[in-house]
Design a protein around this motif. Structure first.
Motif, PDB file in Angstrom:
ATOM      1  N   ASP A  55       9.813   6.747 -11.338  1.00 52.09           N
ATOM      2  CA  ASP A  55       9.613   5.447 -11.998  1.00 52.09           C
ATOM      3  C   ASP A  55       8.676   4.568 -11.184  1.00 52.09           C
ATOM      4  OD1 ASP A  55      11.246   6.120 -14.105  1.00 52.09           O
ATOM      5  OD2 ASP A  55      13.018   5.084 -13.325  1.00 52.09           O
ATOM      6  N   LEU A  56       8.918   4.519  -9.879  1.00 52.57           N
ATOM      7  CA  LEU A  56       8.077   3.693  -9.008  1.00 52.57           C
ATOM      8  C   LEU A  56       6.654   4.232  -8.960  1.00 52.57           C
ATOM      9  CD1 LEU A  56      10.610   3.230  -6.055  1.00 52.57           C
ATOM     10  CD2 LEU A  56      10.121   1.616  -7.898  1.00 52.57           C
ATOM     11  N   ALA A  57       6.517   5.556  -8.924  1.00 55.80           N
ATOM     12  CA  ALA A  57       5.181   6.172  -8.889  1.00 55.80           C
ATOM     13  C   ALA A  57       4.406   5.879 -10.167  1.00 55.80           C
ATOM     14  CB  ALA A  57       5.304   7.675  -8.672  1.00 55.80           C
ATOM     15  N   ASP A  58       5.094   5.902 -11.302  1.00 56.14           N
ATOM     16  CA  ASP A  58       4.422   5.604 -12.575  1.00 56.14           C
ATOM     17  C   ASP A  58       3.909   4.168 -12.590  1.00 56.14           C
ATOM     18  OD1 ASP A  58       4.988   8.165 -13.427  1.00 56.14           O
ATOM     19  OD2 ASP A  58       6.719   7.596 -14.639  1.00 56.14           O
ATOM     20  N   THR A  59       4.733   3.271 -12.082  1.00 60.70           N
ATOM     21  CA  THR A  59       4.316   1.862 -12.021  1.00 60.70           C
ATOM     22  C   THR A  59       3.110   1.697 -11.112  1.00 60.70           C
ATOM     23  OG1 THR A  59       6.563   1.085 -12.441  1.00 60.70           O
ATOM     24  CG2 THR A  59       5.053  -0.474 -11.414  1.00 60.70           C
ATOM     25  N   TRP A  60       3.161   2.349  -9.956  1.00 63.38           N
ATOM     26  CA  TRP A  60       2.052   2.227  -9.010  1.00 63.38           C
ATOM     27  C   TRP A  60       0.776   2.856  -9.558  1.00 63.38           C
ATOM     28  CZ3 TRP A  60       0.126  -0.672  -5.623  1.00 63.38           C
ATOM     29  CH2 TRP A  60      -0.874  -0.234  -4.748  1.00 63.38           C
ATOM     30  N   GLN A  61       0.894   3.950 -10.290  1.00 61.94           N
ATOM     31  CA  GLN A  61      -0.292   4.585 -10.847  1.00 61.94           C
ATOM     32  C   GLN A  61      -1.002   3.657 -11.812  1.00 61.94           C
ATOM     33  OE1 GLN A  61      -1.851   7.411  -9.948  1.00 61.94           O
ATOM     34  NE2 GLN A  61      -3.431   6.689 -11.370  1.00 61.94           N
ATOM     35  N   ALA A  62      -0.234   2.944 -12.628  1.00 61.79           N
ATOM     36  CA  ALA A  62      -0.845   1.981 -13.548  1.00 61.79           C
ATOM     37  C   ALA A  62      -1.547   0.869 -12.775  1.00 61.79           C
ATOM     38  CB  ALA A  62       0.221   1.399 -14.473  1.00 61.79           C
ATOM     39  N   ARG A  63      -0.934   0.453 -11.675  1.00 59.71           N
ATOM     40  CA  ARG A  63      -1.552  -0.604 -10.881  1.00 59.71           C
ATOM     41  C   ARG A  63      -2.772  -0.079 -10.133  1.00 59.71           C
ATOM     42  NH1 ARG A  63       1.439  -4.442  -6.352  1.00 59.71           N
ATOM     43  NH2 ARG A  63      -0.246  -5.982  -6.199  1.00 59.71           N
ATOM     44  N   ARG A  64      -2.715   1.166  -9.664  1.00 58.14           N
ATOM     45  CA  ARG A  64      -3.866   1.769  -8.992  1.00 58.14           C
ATOM     46  C   ARG A  64      -5.085   1.779  -9.901  1.00 58.14           C
ATOM     47  NH1 ARG A  64      -2.782   7.556  -6.535  1.00 58.14           N
ATOM     48  NH2 ARG A  64      -5.011   7.326  -6.093  1.00 58.14           N
ATOM     49  N   THR A  65      -4.841   2.025 -11.180  1.00 55.15           N
ATOM     50  CA  THR A  65      -5.950   2.032 -12.137  1.00 55.15           C
ATOM     51  C   THR A  65      -6.593   0.657 -12.211  1.00 55.15           C
ATOM     52  OG1 THR A  65      -4.896   3.788 -13.431  1.00 55.15           O
ATOM     53  CG2 THR A  65      -6.571   2.455 -14.543  1.00 55.15           C
ATOM     54  N   LYS A  66      -5.762  -0.384 -12.245  1.00 57.22           N
ATOM     55  CA  LYS A  66      -6.310  -1.748 -12.276  1.00 57.22           C
ATOM     56  C   LYS A  66      -7.050  -2.072 -10.986  1.00 57.22           C
ATOM     57  CE  LYS A  66      -2.584  -4.096 -13.239  1.00 57.22           C
ATOM     58  NZ  LYS A  66      -1.757  -5.280 -13.562  1.00 57.22           N
ATOM     59  N   LEU A  67      -6.523  -1.624  -9.868  1.00 57.96           N
ATOM     60  CA  LEU A  67      -7.196  -1.861  -8.593  1.00 57.96           C
ATOM     61  C   LEU A  67      -8.523  -1.120  -8.526  1.00 57.96           C
ATOM     62  CD1 LEU A  67      -4.050  -1.552  -6.316  1.00 57.96           C
ATOM     63  CD2 LEU A  67      -5.502  -3.593  -6.463  1.00 57.96           C
ATOM     64  N   ALA A  68      -8.539   0.134  -8.991  1.00 58.88           N
ATOM     65  CA  ALA A  68      -9.768   0.927  -8.962  1.00 58.88           C
ATOM     66  C   ALA A  68     -10.843   0.318  -9.842  1.00 58.88           C
ATOM     67  CB  ALA A  68      -9.471   2.359  -9.400  1.00 58.88           C
ATOM     68  N   LYS A  69     -10.413  -0.285 -10.948  1.00 56.70           N
ATOM     69  CA  LYS A  69     -11.371  -0.915 -11.860  1.00 56.70           C
ATOM     70  C   LYS A  69     -11.641  -2.370 -11.512  1.00 56.70           C
ATOM     71  CE  LYS A  69     -10.420   2.105 -15.801  1.00 56.70           C
ATOM     72  NZ  LYS A  69     -10.061   2.172 -17.238  1.00 56.70           N
ATOM     73  N   ARG A  70     -11.050  -2.819 -10.426  1.00 55.19           N
ATOM     74  CA  ARG A  70     -11.194  -4.192  -9.937  1.00 55.19           C
ATOM     75  C   ARG A  70     -10.706  -5.218 -10.947  1.00 55.19           C
ATOM     76  NH1 ARG A  70     -16.885  -5.046  -7.081  1.00 55.19           N
ATOM     77  NH2 ARG A  70     -17.638  -4.781  -9.189  1.00 55.19           N
ATOM     78  N   ARG A  71      -9.798  -4.796 -11.817  1.00 57.71           N
ATOM     79  CA  ARG A  71      -9.128  -5.742 -12.701  1.00 57.71           C
ATOM     80  C   ARG A  71      -8.145  -6.577 -11.894  1.00 57.71           C
ATOM     81  NH1 ARG A  71     -12.469  -6.206 -16.862  1.00 57.71           N
ATOM     82  NH2 ARG A  71     -12.589  -4.362 -18.211  1.00 57.71           N
ATOM     83  N   GLU A  72      -7.688  -5.993 -10.780  1.00 58.02           N
ATOM     84  CA  GLU A  72      -6.914  -6.728  -9.787  1.00 58.02           C
ATOM     85  C   GLU A  72      -7.761  -6.757  -8.522  1.00 58.02           C
ATOM     86  OE1 GLU A  72      -2.816  -6.388  -7.152  1.00 58.02           O
ATOM     87  OE2 GLU A  72      -2.865  -5.409  -9.117  1.00 58.02           O
ATOM     88  N   PRO A  73      -8.568  -7.783  -8.354  1.00 56.89           N
ATOM     89  CA  PRO A  73      -9.496  -7.801  -7.220  1.00 56.89           C
ATOM     90  C   PRO A  73      -8.775  -8.047  -5.904  1.00 56.89           C
ATOM     91  CG  PRO A  73      -9.633  -9.858  -8.447  1.00 56.89           C
ATOM     92  CD  PRO A  73      -8.703  -8.973  -9.215  1.00 56.89           C
ATOM     93  N   VAL A  74      -9.324  -7.484  -4.834  1.00 57.22           N
ATOM     94  CA  VAL A  74      -8.805  -7.698  -3.491  1.00 57.22           C
ATOM     95  C   VAL A  74      -9.940  -8.295  -2.666  1.00 57.22           C
ATOM     96  CG1 VAL A  74      -7.719  -6.654  -1.474  1.00 57.22           C
ATOM     97  CG2 VAL A  74      -7.270  -5.713  -3.757  1.00 57.22           C
ATOM     98  N   THR A  75      -9.840  -9.570  -2.384  1.00 59.12           N
ATOM     99  CA  THR A  75     -10.916 -10.282  -1.702  1.00 59.12           C
ATOM    100  C   THR A  75     -11.157  -9.697  -0.309  1.00 59.12           C
ATOM    101  OG1 THR A  75     -10.313 -12.302  -2.872  1.00 59.12           O
ATOM    102  CG2 THR A  75     -11.715 -12.543  -0.937  1.00 59.12           C
ATOM    103  N   GLY A  76     -12.415  -9.465  -0.004  1.00 55.87           N
ATOM    104  CA  GLY A  76     -12.782  -8.884   1.279  1.00 55.87           C
ATOM    105  C   GLY A  76     -12.752  -7.371   1.273  1.00 55.87           C
TER     106      GLY A  76
END
Length: 602
Positions: free
Chosen positions: A420-441
């Motif tokens: 369950d936790l891995a599935d949640t993180w995978q969805a978030r990883r996709t957003k991070l990879a696409k910079r939909r969730e930006p990480v400054t710096g």
């Protein structure tokens, strides 16, 4: 929830009421200008933001967005705080973590604003026999001590109790937590924990140490494995319920068992979600206590830690901003104790400056911003009350899922919880990879020429159980490849940015492309010609109109000059000579990894 002044003055009294539908029509008009043909509720939905756990943040909340009555601080359901006085008397407990046997650092913290200590002891921390030396000079009747000793919890707890007796601290004056958390230990290590020593420590505290708690319900392992806010809540409830069962079976009453638990949660830079999570956690635990027949024992004691997941290794100074927002959210959310991780936490052991900044973050918010002077400052906000309610329901549903699996221990051992936790993180990883969730710096506004911050290596954390993830991990891997290339060749991989037309036409996309490729450690070159750049690939940067006129010819010229791969910064089209397109929302990690591969950067 607004109280009118005694003279009855209502500032909006002379203005006509605006119906919700009128606002929706205005929104639809604005969206129409951007090419979206939507009306009514669809127009409002177009401005909504999707969160994890199936939640959505809407653009407007009104009095019609009802939520259950939150009650009063210090009274069930404890949404507004576990104590009637909140943190108004002196602010929240400023708790600093120490993982090495450095008594000087401990005293420096206590002399400069820290009010309690969180000691990582045993393997990967302070050796248990060294606890006395680390606490030398500490007034143990004034400074609460919280232990985190994993499999060495029992000997560490016994050593702390021995120190209390040796130094003349009365049992009723001892404060803190012995830190037993067998399920949290199992989540970290993958090895089954023994609940019997924890139950014995709880019995000992209940009978002779009224200010000491024996168990910690640590939700950080699930947060650090990529879990959402609701999953963090559900896991904490399932763990807490498991401990209640263990302690009551060992002879404690429900009230005594509840009094032995302290809950630990993560605070992120999403301040409203953090505030709602802490308020929802208190409401949910109050419900558990009520169902167990002890409604007055349902005030949850909360220790909140700024999220390790959000900490970055590149441009770590930005972590100060992240932890400040997270600390503000923890304080506004009613946390009893707050630990601010030093900005260099992800790099190794913090230095004195980093520890100072960490403790001063709470001090400034308490002493200068007066954040603790108002109990539950977010309470009454239609948005926060609604988000609290929705998150509480989502957390309760995940708790019920764990209970259906047989409880927290069974969910851990079966692998269902990890999935369950891995599935949640995978969805978030996709957003991070696409910079939909930006990480400054890191994924946005990286600085390739930054001087690395170097720290002494920290002890290896427990492993073998749930993974520990970070938001920056995939971009960090790309940057590490670039660093290795720089060390081996004396230069970073390069890409040529071919600006077409005047600055007004190309600046926006040139900046976008520069930002994108630097996130992967690829140095953009904008001056001179392609032949002089030292690059093997190029990016066309201009407006759509100029692309129609010049993109194909420019791509041919670049290929003739030796470019092996030509990108175009913009939405995909049909331009001869262009090999790939980069645009907002593209998979930046995949693009950058493939580019480094072609450049021979291993």
């Amino acid at each position: 929830m607004t109280v009118l002044p005694d003279d009855g003055l209502e500032l909006a009294g002379d203005f006509p009421d605006v119906p919700h539908e009128q606002w929706q029509r205005l929104v639809a008009g604005v969206l129409r200008k951007s090419g979206k043909e939507v009306e009514g509720a669809e127009a409002e939905e177009a401005l909504s933001t999707a969160l994890e756990d199936g939640l959505r943040t809407r653009p407007l909340y009104t009095a019609h967005d009802t939520a259950p009555e939150p009650g009063l601080p210090g009274f069930a359901p404890f949404v507004r705080g576990g104590r009637a006085e909140g943190n108004t008397l002196g602010g929240w407990d400023v708790r600093q973590r120490h993982a090495v046997a450095d008594g000087g650092a401990v005293l420096a913290d206590l002399e400069n604003g820290v009010t309690s200590l969180w000691l990582a002891a045993g393997k990967g921390g302070i050796p248990v026999p060294e606890l006395g030396r680390v606490l030398d000079g500490v007034h143990l009747d004034l400074a609460p001590v919280v232990l985190d000793a994993g499999r060495e919890t029992e000997p560490a707890a016994r050593e702390l109790l021995r120190l209390y007796a040796e130094r003349g601290v009365a049992p009723e004056a001892a404060r803190g937590n012995l830190g037993a958390d067998p399920l949290g230990q199992e989540a970290r290590s993958g090895q089954e924990g023994d609940v019997a020593p924890a139950a014995e420590l709880a019995r000992l505290c209940a009978e002779g140490y009224p200010g000491l708690r024996a168990l910690t319900v640590d939700a950080l392992p699930y947060h650090e494995a990529g879990g959402s806010a609701a999953q963090e809540l559900g896991c904490s409830l399932a763990t807490g319920v498991a401990y209640l069962r263990n302690l009551t079976e060992a002879g404690l009453s429900v009230e005594q068992a509840c009094a032995q638990l302290e809950f630990r949660y993560a605070a992120t830079a999403d301040q409203f979600l953090t505030i709602a999570k802490l308020r929802a956690a208190r409401r949910l635990w109050a419900r558990v206590a009520e169902v167990c027949g002890a409604p007055r024992a349902g005030a949850q004691l909360q220790h909140v830690v700024t999220s390790p997941v959000m900490m970055t290794r590149r441009d770590p100074w930005v972590n100060m901003l992240r932890t400040t927002i997270a600390t503000l959210a923890a304080g506004a959310g009613g946390a009893d104790s707050v630990t601010v991780l030093p900005f260099d936490h992800a790099l190794g052991l913090p230095d004195a400056f980093a520890r100072r900044i960490a403790r001063n973050t709470s001090t400034i918010l308490i002493e200068e911003s007066h954040l603790s002077r108002v109990i539950d400052p977010a309470g009454g906000s239609w948005y926060v009350e609604r988000l609290t309610d929705e998150l509480a329901h989502a957390g309760w549903e995940f708790f019920r899922r764990i209970e259906r699996l047989g409880g927290q221990a069974a969910a851990l051992r079966s692998g269902d919880l990890a999935q369950d936790l891995a599935d949640t993180w995978q969805a978030r990883r996709t957003k991070l990879a696409k910079r939909r969730e930006p990480v400054t710096g890191v994924s946005e506004f990286p600085y390739l020429a930054e001087k690395p911050v170097v720290r002494e290596s920290a002890p290896e954390p427990l492993s073998g159980g749930l993974p520990r993830v970070r938001r920056d991990e995939e971009f960090e891997a790309l940057r590490a490849r670039s660093d290795a290339h720089l060390a081996a060749t004396g230069s970073r991989p390069r890409i040529f940015l071919a600006a077409i037309g005047p600055a007004a036409a190309h600046t926006a996309r040139l900046t976008f492309a520069s930002n994108l490729f630097q996130a992967g450690g690829i140095e953009p070159v904008t001056d001179g010609t392609f032949e002089d750049s030292g690059a093997t690939e190029a990016v066309l940067c201009s407006s759509d109109a100029l692309y129609e006129e010049q993109a194909e010819a420019t791509a041919r010229a670049l290929k003739a000059s030796g470019a092996r791969h030509v990108f175009l910064a913009g939405r995909p089209g049909q331009y001869a000579g262009v090999d790939a397109y980069v645009f907002a929302g593209c998979d930046a990690v995949a693009v950058l990894s493939a580019t480094l591969d072609r450049m021979g950067v291993s």
